[in-house]
Structure formats: structure tokens, C-alpha cells
Design a protein around this motif. Structure first.
Motif, short mmCIF file in Angstrom:
data_model
loop_
_atom_site.label_atom_id
_atom_site.label_comp_id
_atom_site.label_asym_id
_atom_site.label_seq_id
_atom_site.Cartn_x
_atom_site.Cartn_y
_atom_site.Cartn_z
N LEU A 121 4.19 1.28 2.74
CA LEU A 121 5.22 2.30 2.64
C LEU A 121 4.94 3.47 3.58
O LEU A 121 5.86 4.01 4.21
CB LEU A 121 5.30 2.81 1.20
N LEU A 125 8.21 3.68 6.02
CA LEU A 125 9.17 4.74 5.71
C LEU A 125 9.34 5.73 6.87
O LEU A 125 10.47 6.07 7.22
CB LEU A 125 8.77 5.46 4.42
N VAL A 168 14.51 3.82 -0.86
CA VAL A 168 13.07 3.51 -0.91
C VAL A 168 12.27 4.71 -1.38
O VAL A 168 11.35 4.59 -2.20
CB VAL A 168 12.58 3.03 0.47
N GLY A 172 10.28 4.37 -4.71
CA GLY A 172 8.83 4.40 -4.54
C GLY A 172 8.27 5.72 -5.04
O GLY A 172 8.97 6.74 -5.08
#
Length: 283
Positions: A121, A125, A168, A172
Motif C-alpha cells: 500500500l 497508493l 483504497v 485501508g
């Protein structure tokens, strides 16, 4: 997605991609030079010095801050000095026919106690955030220039990527302040990259406006998004060429300018990566 990621990690696939990308870059650079009749003499030394001494070092520093915030976003504290060292070495490692840059970044975050998914991530991201920002800046420039069809496509793409980033980030467990800081850093990175291109247009004597140059903003994250090609070699330049034509620039100049920025960036980055390899920044 997993099959694709497995495929692009195969050594021979990366080597073939690097050869093809290098060929694309060299051929494109040669054709661009021929299109402007081989005249790539420096028309503005002040602009060239500004790119080399101020803009590119600032971009490298922003990459370090991005690394620090990306790690903080998943709960891993990291000093700016260490983050800068990892970022510089990861950028240099991207030149290898391996996905070495993302692996270094993810490995550093995992070394700080993050899980595999969190480290992934922290790499993905920021990349998608940069892509969303680049697409939306290019779209805004397209609307301003009257390239309405291209702008509409770009804004739809940018909106889709933005929605993905928000989804996301919300699903997350990311640290919100770090994510907000990351947004600011990526926005500054996109604007500084556009400034570098604007100045390099002056270096080669092309009268490109700030809005025309902003149209190329999506080219860098689009190039980086092609994971199988090291550092988006050739892909970024090809994307810039297409966007440049939509902005009313020649394909040759729009290909040449990001090529020059890549060369300058590497000229600053490689010595820095060697320096950080020797100094070993503290955690």
C-alpha cells in the motif's frame, strides 16, 4: 493481477522490455533531433542552470519526503534522511531490468514492522495518487487550450483513478495526516516536473506556454505506471509527445524535453545514490 505481476518479474521479460524501451527512447530522441534539424544548442543557459541546480534537487528532496510520508501512512516512522537515501537508491535501482525500486521501498517499510499488504500500500497508493493528479492537471490544461475531447477523456480517467485512491485510502488503515501530506507532496512534484519541462522548452528555444506545458503533466505518472519498463523509459516521452500534439506543440519538442529532463535527473541521481550507499543513512 497476480499473474501479471508474476509475469513482469520474470528476468527475461524485464530484459526484453528494457531493450525495447531503450530502443524506443534512442529512436525517439534521434527522430526528435532530426525533426528540429539537429539544432539542440542551448538557447537559455539560465533556464538550464535553474533545472540542474534547483528544480531537479527539489524533485529529489520531494521524493524523499514522499517516502517518509508513505511509510508514516502505514504506521512506520522514518527520518527524512533515511527516507531520502532509500528514495534515491530506489530511483537509481529502477534502471535495472528488475522491479528493484519498488522492492527497495517496500522492503524498507517492512523492515520498520509493516505487513506485506501495508508495504504494498505504501508503494501503490502514492503512485496512483500521482497518476490522478497528473491526469487532472493535464485535463485542466486541455480544457483551457480548447482540446475538449482529449480533456474530457483525461478528466474521466483522472476521476476514476481518484475514486480508486479514495476508496483504497478509506478501506485501508492509513494515517490520515500522512496521507494529506502525501497529497501535497505529489501535487508539488507534479507542478515542479511541469516547471522543469517549461524551462527546458526555453533551453531548446521552443516558445511553449505554461498551460501547454501543463498538458504534459500526466506523462510522468503514465510512464511510471508501465511496470514492465524500467523508469518508464521511452513511455513517458511517447506519452508527452502525444499530449504535446494535443496542446499545439510539435511531437518532436514534446518528446525531446522530457528526454533531456531524464538525462539531467540521472546525472544528479547516480552520484547521490553512490553517496548514500556509502553513508548508510540512520533509521
Amino acid at each position: 493481477a497476480d499473474k501479471f505481476l508474476t509475469w513482469i518479474r520474470i528476468p527475461w521479460v524485464r530484459r526484453v522490455a528494457m531493450v525495447l524501451a531503450s530502443g524506443l527512447f534512442v529512436a525517439g530522441f534521434y527522430i526528435a533531433v532530426q525533426q528540429i534539424e539537429g539544432d539542440i544548442t542551448v538557447q537559455s543557459w539560465a533556464a538550464l542552470v535553474a533545472v540542474c541546480l534547483y528544480v531537479v534537487p527539489a524533485l529529489i528532496a520531494l521524493n524523499g519526503m514522499e517516502m517518509k510520508l508513505a511509510a508514516a501512512m502505514v504506521g512506520v516512522p522514518m527520518t527524512f534522511w533515511r527516507a531520502l537515501g532509500i528514495s534515491v537508491q530506489a530511483s537509481a535501482a529502477n534502471l535495472l531490468p528488475l522491479p528493484a525500486g519498488p522492492m527497495l521501498r517496500a522492503g524498507a517499510v517492512m523492515g520498520g514492522g509493516a505487513s506485506l499488504s501495508q508495504s504494498g500500500l505504501s508503494v501503490l497508493l502514492p503512485a496512483f495518487l500521482w497518476l490522478a493528479i497528473g491526469l487532472l492537471i493535464s485535463a485542466a490544461a486541455g480544457f483551457a487550450l480548447g482540446a475538449l475531447k482529449a480533456a474530457l477523456v483525461l478528466v474521466l480517467m483522472g476521476a476514476a483513478v481518484t475514486a480508486l485512491v479514495v476508496l483504497v485510502a478509506m478501506r485501508g488503515t492509513v494515517e490520515k495526516r500522512a496521507f494529506a501530506g502525501l497529497f501535497i507532496v505529489k501535487m508539488l512534484t507534479a507542478l515542479l516536473d511541469a516547471l522543469a519541462l517549461y524551462l527546458l522548452f526555453q533551453v531548446i528555444g521552443v516558445a511553449a506556454s505554461a498551460v501547454q506545458t501543463a498538458m504534459l503533466a500526466a506523462s510522468a505518472p503514465l510512464g511510471a505506471a508501465v511496470a514492465v519498463v524500467p523508469s518508464g523509459l521511452g513511455v513517458r516521452e511517447l506519452a508527452a509527445s502525444g499530449l504535446g500534439v494535443m496542446a499545439g506543440l510539435s511531437a518532436a519538442s514534446a518528446f525531446l524535453v522530457p528526454s533531456l529532463l531524464r538525462i539531467i535527473f540521472l546525472g544528479v541521481l547516480v552520484p547521490l545514490s553512490l553517496l548514500f550507499a556509502l553513508l548508510k543513512p540512520r533509521p
